[in-house]
Scaffold this motif. Structure first.
Motif, short mmCIF file in Angstrom:
data_model
loop_
_atom_site.label_atom_id
_atom_site.label_comp_id
_atom_site.label_asym_id
_atom_site.label_seq_id
_atom_site.Cartn_x
_atom_site.Cartn_y
_atom_site.Cartn_z
N UNK A 1 4.86 -9.33 8.29
CA UNK A 1 3.60 -8.98 8.89
C UNK A 1 3.22 -10.21 10.13
N UNK A 2 2.72 -9.72 11.00
CA UNK A 2 2.07 -10.56 12.10
C UNK A 2 0.57 -9.89 12.57
N UNK A 3 0.08 -10.63 13.64
CA UNK A 3 -1.18 -9.78 14.04
C UNK A 3 -0.74 -8.78 14.71
N UNK A 4 0.25 -8.40 15.07
CA UNK A 4 0.63 -6.96 15.89
C UNK A 4 0.60 -5.95 14.86
N UNK A 5 0.88 -6.16 13.59
CA UNK A 5 1.19 -5.15 12.67
C UNK A 5 2.35 -5.45 11.77
N UNK B 1 1.56 -0.40 13.33
CA UNK B 1 0.16 -0.96 13.95
C UNK B 1 -0.70 -1.03 12.79
N UNK B 2 -1.83 -2.13 12.73
CA UNK B 2 -2.57 -2.34 11.25
C UNK B 2 -3.60 -1.03 11.35
N UNK B 3 -3.77 -0.30 12.62
CA UNK B 3 -4.59 0.92 12.41
C UNK B 3 -3.88 1.93 11.83
N UNK B 4 -2.64 2.13 11.49
CA UNK B 4 -1.75 3.20 10.76
C UNK B 4 -1.94 2.65 9.07
N UNK B 5 -2.37 1.55 9.00
CA UNK B 5 -2.64 1.31 7.51
C UNK B 5 -3.82 1.56 6.83
N UNK B 6 -3.96 2.10 5.78
CA UNK B 6 -5.32 2.79 5.25
C UNK B 6 -5.71 1.69 4.09
N UNK C 1 -1.79 -12.53 2.69
CA UNK C 1 -2.80 -13.14 3.47
C UNK C 1 -3.24 -12.47 4.78
N UNK C 2 -1.96 -12.38 5.49
CA UNK C 2 -2.05 -11.73 7.04
C UNK C 2 -2.50 -10.57 6.78
N UNK C 3 -2.13 -9.70 5.97
CA UNK C 3 -2.62 -8.18 5.73
C UNK C 3 -4.02 -8.03 5.59
N UNK C 4 -4.48 -8.84 4.78
CA UNK C 4 -5.83 -8.95 4.25
C UNK C 4 -6.71 -9.52 5.48
N UNK D 1 -9.07 -6.29 7.81
CA UNK D 1 -10.61 -6.80 7.69
C UNK D 1 -11.13 -6.07 8.79
N UNK D 2 -10.50 -6.05 10.05
CA UNK D 2 -10.90 -5.72 11.47
C UNK D 2 -10.59 -4.09 11.58
N UNK D 3 -9.96 -3.51 10.48
CA UNK D 3 -9.48 -2.01 10.62
C UNK D 3 -10.65 -1.40 10.00
N UNK D 4 -11.33 -0.33 10.78
CA UNK D 4 -12.36 0.59 10.29
C UNK D 4 -12.00 1.77 9.23
N UNK D 5 -12.32 1.49 8.29
CA UNK D 5 -11.89 2.47 7.16
C UNK D 5 -10.79 1.91 6.04
#
Length: 379
Positions: free
Chosen positions: A307-311, A324-329, A363-366, A370-374
């Motif tokens: 995991x990284x800041x980009x996904x 990308x993090x937006x793809x993770x629910x 930790x990185x995922x959390x 936190x910034x991903x809506x939903x």
């Protein structure tokens, strides 16, 4: 590079083309037909009770049951077109949702090692030549087999000449790698996690997440409503018969108390079935997930993640996906696993693969989710 705006028809073409996908669709249609037959049987029983106040509980039970069974068989045989439309409507809803979530436009390209694809909402995927299962042309699409269940559907409207040139180059590349074995990519950061899941680990992780995010609870509610609807007419008919004969001392020579006993026994059976639904729902969910693995065993292949800041980067033999993090629910963590649910699948990371690296991954995922809506986080 090819770039196009995907439609629902493109998504459906890619998700229903392979033999495994068609086999799965046939099973879904069969399930709907069995559902129709079961409903018809219980409705026929209810109508028989309502229409025959002189029904003998002993002499006419077998003929009535046989008649209801005949109705059920007939309905099951005739319900094929409806069942197919019902399944297709569900697939279309899923495709519409997937299309909205993945974003536009889509880009596809070939490079020295394989095929790459990008969608704004999902991220980047790359497949080595060795894992591409071939290509096929239909009047509307060029279909590239990218997995056991799915294909990449490239519409000819993108540009017939460009798509034809893409297909020719792809065929040329694939002809040079016959027999090549797919391996894990060699490039990965030092703190990546590498592991191989067992079937039980993957199923346990998925059912654990289903409990946390409410998927299993929704399944239980649907089954309870369905069970109640199944038996509403027969039990209602039986109750009506009791009420209409309560003022008489006998009912075709039998005391109404006989009917009360039948009703009480039926209610008891239905009540026990309702109590058992949570356990049977979980069993069905586990069976369904194992069935998915039979179609697509890739979750059990050697896997490497970080995991990284980009996904999240996910590597398996012959493939490299950047999600990308937006793809993770959802993110879940229990004693043994760190579990990510994406919009289309699930990623389970066993902590035994590297406790320190797994902690950092979590930790990185959390922090990022936190910034991903939903997006939801479960302990």
């Amino acid at each position: 590079m090819l770039q196009f705006e995907a439609t629902v028809e493109d998504v459906l073409a890619g998700s229903t083309h392979t033999p495994a996908a068609r086999s799965h669709l046939r099973r879904l249609v069969l399930d709907r037909r069995i559902h129709c037959a079961t409903t018809a049987f219980l409705v026929a029983v209810g109508i028989r009770l309502l229409g025959s106040p002189a029904l003998e509980l002993t002499g006419s039970v077998v003929p009535s049951a046989l008649g209801a069974a005949a109705v059920a068989v007939l309905v099951g045989l005739l319900s094929g077109p409806w069942a197919r439309r019902h399944v297709e409507a569900g697939l279309r809803r899923a495709a519409t949702k997937a299309l909205a979530e993945s974003g536009q436009p889509r880009r596809i390209w070939l490079d020295a090692t394989g095929l790459g694809a990008y969608s704004p909402g999902g991220g980047t995927s790359h497949l080595d030549w060795a894992v591409i299962g071939g290509i096929e042309e239909t009047p509307d699409h060029l279909l590239v087999r990218t997995g056991p269940v799915e294909s990449l559907a490239i519409p000819w409207r993108t540009g017939p000449l460009d798509v034809a040139a893409f297909a020719a180059e792809l065929r040329s590349r694939l002809s040079t790698v016959v027999g090549q074995v797919a391996v894990l990519p060699t490039i990965a950061p030092q703190d990546s996690l590498q592991f191989v899941l067992t079937e039980e680990q993957w199923v346990d992780a998925l059912v654990w997440m289903d409990r946390r995010d409410g998927t299993l609870a929704r399944l239980v509610r649907r089954r309870r409503r369905s069970s109640a609807a199944y038996f509403a007419l027969p039990l209602g008919a039986l109750l009506l018969l009791i009420l209409t004969t309560a003022s008489t001392t006998s009912w075709s020579g039998r005391s109404p108390s006989v009917l009360l006993g039948v009703l009480a026994g039926s209610v008891l059976i239905v009540g026990l079935a309702q109590l058992l639904i949570p356990a049977t729902a979980e069993f069905a969910q586990r069976s369904s997930r194992r069935g998915y693995l039979a179609l697509d065993p890739r979750p059990l292949e050697p896997t490497r993640v970080w995991a990284s800041a980009g996904g999240v980067d996910l590597q398996r033999p012959g493939s490299w996906d950047h999600l990308e993090w937006s793809w993770i629910t959802a993110l879940g963590e229990n004693r043994d696993m760190v579990i990510l649910r994406t919009r289309t699948s699930l990623l389970a990371v066993p902590k035994a693969a590297g406790p320190i690296a797994a902690e950092r991954f979590s930790t990185v995922a959390r922090e990022q989710l936190a910034a991903v809506s939903g997006a939801r986080v479960y302990a």
